[in-house]
Design an enzyme around this catalytic site. Structure first.
Site, short mmCIF file in Angstrom:
data_model
loop_
_atom_site.label_atom_id
_atom_site.label_comp_id
_atom_site.label_asym_id
_atom_site.label_seq_id
_atom_site.Cartn_x
_atom_site.Cartn_y
_atom_site.Cartn_z
N ARG A 1 10.75 -4.66 -11.22
CA ARG A 1 12.06 -4.85 -11.86
C ARG A 1 12.64 -3.47 -12.19
NH1 ARG A 1 11.30 -6.27 -18.23
NH2 ARG A 1 9.33 -5.17 -18.50
N ALA B 1 0.81 -1.22 0.00
CA ALA B 1 0.00 0.00 0.00
C ALA B 1 0.84 1.27 0.00
CB ALA B 1 -0.93 -0.02 1.21
N ALA B 2 2.08 1.19 0.49
CA ALA B 2 2.92 2.39 0.53
C ALA B 2 3.73 2.56 -0.75
CB ALA B 2 3.86 2.32 1.73
N GLY B 3 3.57 1.66 -1.69
CA GLY B 3 4.34 1.73 -2.93
C GLY B 3 3.70 2.68 -3.93
N ASP C 1 -1.88 -4.46 -20.38
CA ASP C 1 -1.45 -4.82 -21.74
C ASP C 1 -2.61 -4.60 -22.72
OD1 ASP C 1 1.06 -5.96 -20.63
OD2 ASP C 1 -0.36 -7.36 -19.74
N HIS D 1 1.93 -12.04 -18.72
CA HIS D 1 2.23 -10.60 -18.64
C HIS D 1 3.76 -10.46 -18.69
CE1 HIS D 1 2.31 -6.44 -17.57
NE2 HIS D 1 3.01 -6.69 -16.49
N ILE E 1 2.27 2.09 -6.94
CA ILE E 1 0.94 1.71 -7.45
C ILE E 1 -0.10 1.91 -6.36
CG2 ILE E 1 -0.50 -0.18 -8.34
CD1 ILE E 1 1.99 -1.33 -9.68
N GLY E 2 0.26 1.51 -5.12
CA GLY E 2 -0.66 1.70 -4.00
C GLY E 2 -1.15 3.14 -3.91
N ARG F 1 11.12 -10.02 -16.36
CA ARG F 1 10.20 -10.33 -15.27
C ARG F 1 10.56 -11.66 -14.61
NH1 ARG F 1 6.98 -7.82 -19.14
NH2 ARG F 1 5.70 -6.09 -18.42
N ASN G 1 10.32 -12.43 -5.61
CA ASN G 1 8.95 -12.11 -5.19
C ASN G 1 8.10 -13.33 -4.87
OD1 ASN G 1 9.35 -9.38 -5.29
ND2 ASN G 1 8.68 -9.18 -7.41
N1 NAD Z 1 0.82 -6.69 -13.81
C1 NAD Z 1 1.11 -5.48 -14.24
O1 NAD Z 1 0.63 -5.04 -15.30
C2 NAD Z 1 2.05 -4.58 -13.47
C3 NAD Z 1 2.23 -3.25 -13.86
C4 NAD Z 1 3.09 -2.43 -13.14
C5 NAD Z 1 3.78 -2.93 -12.05
N2 NAD Z 1 3.60 -4.23 -11.69
C6 NAD Z 1 4.30 -4.78 -10.53
O2 NAD Z 1 3.64 -4.35 -9.33
C7 NAD Z 1 4.54 -4.47 -8.24
C8 NAD Z 1 4.52 -3.21 -7.39
O3 NAD Z 1 5.00 -2.11 -8.11
P1 NAD Z 1 5.23 -0.68 -7.44
O4 NAD Z 1 5.73 0.19 -8.51
O5 NAD Z 1 4.06 -0.26 -6.63
O6 NAD Z 1 6.45 -1.03 -6.46
P2 NAD Z 1 6.99 -0.21 -5.21
O7 NAD Z 1 8.36 -0.70 -4.94
O8 NAD Z 1 6.74 1.26 -5.38
O9 NAD Z 1 6.02 -0.71 -4.06
C9 NAD Z 1 5.98 -2.03 -3.65
C10 NAD Z 1 5.54 -2.02 -2.21
O10 NAD Z 1 5.33 -3.37 -1.83
C11 NAD Z 1 5.73 -3.47 -0.48
N3 NAD Z 1 5.93 -4.88 -0.16
C12 NAD Z 1 7.00 -5.68 -0.43
N4 NAD Z 1 6.82 -6.90 0.08
C13 NAD Z 1 5.62 -6.90 0.68
C14 NAD Z 1 4.87 -7.87 1.39
N5 NAD Z 1 5.36 -9.09 1.62
N6 NAD Z 1 3.66 -7.52 1.88
C15 NAD Z 1 3.17 -6.28 1.68
N7 NAD Z 1 3.83 -5.31 1.02
C16 NAD Z 1 5.03 -5.63 0.52
C17 NAD Z 1 6.98 -2.61 -0.40
O11 NAD Z 1 7.28 -2.24 0.95
C18 NAD Z 1 6.57 -1.42 -1.26
O12 NAD Z 1 5.96 -0.39 -0.48
C19 NAD Z 1 5.90 -4.78 -8.87
O13 NAD Z 1 6.14 -6.17 -8.79
C20 NAD Z 1 5.72 -4.36 -10.31
O14 NAD Z 1 6.60 -5.03 -11.18
C21 NAD Z 1 2.76 -5.04 -12.37
O1 LMR Z 2 7.20 -4.23 -17.00
C1 LMR Z 2 7.31 -4.14 -15.78
O2 LMR Z 2 8.22 -4.68 -15.13
C2 LMR Z 2 6.29 -3.34 -15.03
C3 LMR Z 2 4.94 -3.72 -15.41
O3 LMR Z 2 4.72 -5.10 -15.40
C4 LMR Z 2 4.51 -3.11 -16.72
O4 LMR Z 2 4.10 -3.86 -17.62
O5 LMR Z 2 4.55 -1.88 -16.82
#
Ligand code: NAD
Ligand code: LMR
Length: 325
Positions: A93, A13-15, A160, A188, A17-18, A99, A106
């Site tokens: 990443r 939640a603090a990240g 996507d 993905h 995307i959160g 990925r 992860n």
């Molecule tokens: N599927 C998709 O289309 C898509 C798109 C964008 C990003 N992502 C993925 O989403 C994830 C998050 O991205 P982000 O940019 O918010 O990252 P970020 O680093 O800004 O935030 C991730 C947060 O997760 C927290 N975290 C880590 N381990 C944890 C756990 N065990 N329990 C709870 N919280 C935990 C961290 O403390 C951090 O605050 C990444 O793996 C990124 O690759 C996926």
């Molecule tokens: O590509 C990444 O690692 C981040 C995310 O999954 C995306 O598609 O933007």
């Protein structure tokens, strides 16, 4: 009678995307403008304080639909009675990583969270995994939640899908609303297959409106490698667009749609190995995803669907090897 609040748990939640996601959930965009929500923010201990700061900001918005917020580092608390679990928390990443490099880093997060969902969540829980590698992380969580129906575990390929809509709209100079039946198949990852052979634009098949070289050499790689291009440009992985796609995925799952893309457990349709969590063309009816059936798959598509689902089988084998499932 007023509806009781739906509990939505957001991990990480603090990240970034959160931060892009929580305010939209609280404003009613995840479930509907008349559905009250309770938010649970799960973080690792070091990031709880930052999540508490976000909770303060949520309070300060005085959202009419937000009936409560909890912040915790305990998955059993976060998933207690949860109806919607958005598993975002994972390491993104960085430039140069694929990925697949994240599997080990992860994968360990999603087993314990799957178990906590199994032991604590509401009977109707729906799970969307966003944290990468999203499809296989979703499989790991699902395998630790034997009491939850397997099809409640999904992974996000809606970003996507939206990227593909936007690239095609720009190429054909049409509004995105004119494009119907876009489909993402597979993982993905860079092997995903955005399929234009069923996509319709003004009643015509999109693949027939573009030349094959553009489809093969520009459209498919641009969509599949967009995540890396965003990382390269922003110096951080996509966040607002990822949050937007998560909202789209859950909204359509709950409220229904006739055609979108989502990664769901394969039932063997279209020759996709049973059990892997792979993207398909889907409809959502009565709160359940259904794979759209009866599409003809040509040789061009077959090769690409097979390559991406083979990668998902390899990821499944790798997490088995690592003892994660
Ligand atoms: N599927 C998709 O289309 C898509 C798109 C964008 C990003 N992502 C993925 O989403 C994830 C998050 O991205 P982000 O940019 O918010 O990252 P970020 O680093 O800004 O935030 C991730 C947060 O997760 C927290 N975290 C880590 N381990 C944890 C756990 N065990 N329990 C709870 N919280 C935990 C961290 O403390 C951090 O605050 C990444 O793996 C990124 O690759 C996926
Ligand atoms: O590509 C990444 O690692 C981040 C995310 O999954 C995306 O598609 O933007």
């Amino acid at each position: 009678m007023a509806q009781s609040p739906v509990k939505v748990t957001v991990t990480g939640a603090a990240g970034q995307i959160g931060y892009a996601l929580l305010f939209r959930i609280a404003s009613g965009q995840l479930l509907g403008a008349d559905v009250p929500v309770k938010l649970s923010l799960l973080e690792i201990p070091q990031a709880v304080k930052a999540a508490e700061g976000t909770a303060m900001e949520l309070d300060d918005c005085a959202f009419p639909l937000l009936s409560g917020i909890e912040v915790t580092d305990d998955p059993n608390v976060a998933f207690n009675g949860t109806n919607v679990a958005l598993l975002v928390g994972a390491r993104p990443r960085t430039a140069g990583m694929e990925r697949g490099d994240l599997l080990q880093a992860n994968g360990g997060i999603f087993g314990p969270q799957g178990k906590a969902i199994n032991d604590n969540a509401a009977d109707d829980v729906r799970v969307l995994v966003v944290g990468n590698p999203a499809n296989t992380n979703s499989l790991i969580a699902q395998q630790h939640a034997p009491d939850v129906p397997a099809e409640r575990f999904t992974a996000m390929t809606r970003l996507d899908h939206n990227r593909a809509l936007s690239q095609l709209a720009a190429k054909l100079q049409v509004p995105v609303t004119e494009i119907k039946k876009m489909t993402i198949w597979g993982n993905h990852s860079a092997t995903q297959y955005p399929d234009l052979f069923h996509t319709e634009v003004g009643g015509k098949i999109a693949a027939e409106l573009v030349d094959e070289a553009w489809l093969r050499d520009t459209f498919i790689p641009t969509v599949a490698k967009r995540g890396a291009a965003i990382i390269e440009a922003r110096g951080a992985s996509s966040a607002a667009s990822a949050a937007n796609a998560a909202i789209d995925h859950v909204f359509d799952w709950v409220n229904g749609t006739e055609w979108t893309s989502a990664a769901i457990p394969s039932d063997g349709s279209y020759g996709v190995p049973e059990g892997i969590i792979s993207s398909f063309p889907v409809a959502s009816r009565n709160g359940k995803w259904e794979i759209i059936q009866g599409l003809e798959i040509n040789a061009f598509s077959r090769e690409r669907i097979d390559a991406s689902t083979r990668e998902l089988e390899e990821e499944r084998a790798a997490v088995r090897e690592l003892g994660l499932i």
